[in-house]
Scaffold this motif. Structure first.
Motif, PDB file in Angstrom:
ATOM      1  N   GLN A  38      57.516  36.373  11.597  1.00 15.59           N
ATOM      2  CA  GLN A  38      57.806  36.531  13.014  1.00 15.59           C
ATOM      3  C   GLN A  38      56.823  37.511  13.626  1.00 15.59           C
ATOM      4  N   CYS A  41      56.837  39.534  20.662  1.00 17.70           N
ATOM      5  CA  CYS A  41      56.323  38.813  21.822  1.00 17.70           C
ATOM      6  C   CYS A  41      56.822  39.511  23.089  1.00 17.70           C
ATOM      7  N   VAL A  76      59.812  36.421  17.731  1.00 20.32           N
ATOM      8  CA  VAL A  76      59.706  34.963  17.808  1.00 20.32           C
ATOM      9  C   VAL A  76      58.984  34.485  16.553  1.00 20.32           C
ATOM     10  N   CYS A  81      54.350  32.836  20.245  1.00 22.90           N
ATOM     11  CA  CYS A  81      54.426  33.727  21.407  1.00 22.90           C
ATOM     12  C   CYS A  81      53.622  33.189  22.587  1.00 22.90           C
ATOM     13  N   THR A  84      55.363  30.494  24.574  1.00 24.48           N
ATOM     14  CA  THR A  84      56.660  30.774  25.167  1.00 24.48           C
ATOM     15  C   THR A  84      56.488  31.201  26.620  1.00 24.48           C
TER      16      THR A  84
END
Length: 104
Positions: A38, A41, A76, A81, A84
């Motif tokens: 992960q 972000c 995220v 990222c 998004t």
């Protein structure tokens, strides 16, 4: 002679089975590492839904004051990222570093 062939066959079968077991056991660990990767972000969290950091004087998670706050981040999946949506980001997408929000 039969017992020598049987021992060799058994040893070969055992070696093959052990090699296969080690190969199979290594695959899930790699897949799990990829699934767990992960990244932070910035600018994608909704008001009060950030994972951490929301500017000076904040206590961490759940402290963002506005949707898509530029100095608040959410975790995220790695690599997602910049895909998004962020309504306040200069690019319109999440950022890997905090930013000054533009007017939404």
């Amino acid at each position: 002679m039969t017992s020598t062939i049987t021992r060799q066959t058994t040893a070969a079968a055992l070696a093959l089975a052990l090699g296969a077991a080690l190969t199979v056991s290594a695959v899930p660990a790699t897949a799990a590492d990829d699934a767990m990767a992960q990244e932070k972000c910035f600018g994608v969290a909704l008001k009060g839904k950030n994972d951490c950091k929301a500017g000076a004087g904040t206590t961490c998670a759940g402290t963002s004051k506005i949707d898509h706050q530029g100095n608040a981040w959410s975790l995220v999946p790695a690599g997602s990222c910049d895909k998004t949506i962020s309504k306040t980001s200069p690019t319109g997408h999440g950022q890997l570093k905090e930013f000054k929000e533009k007017k939404a």
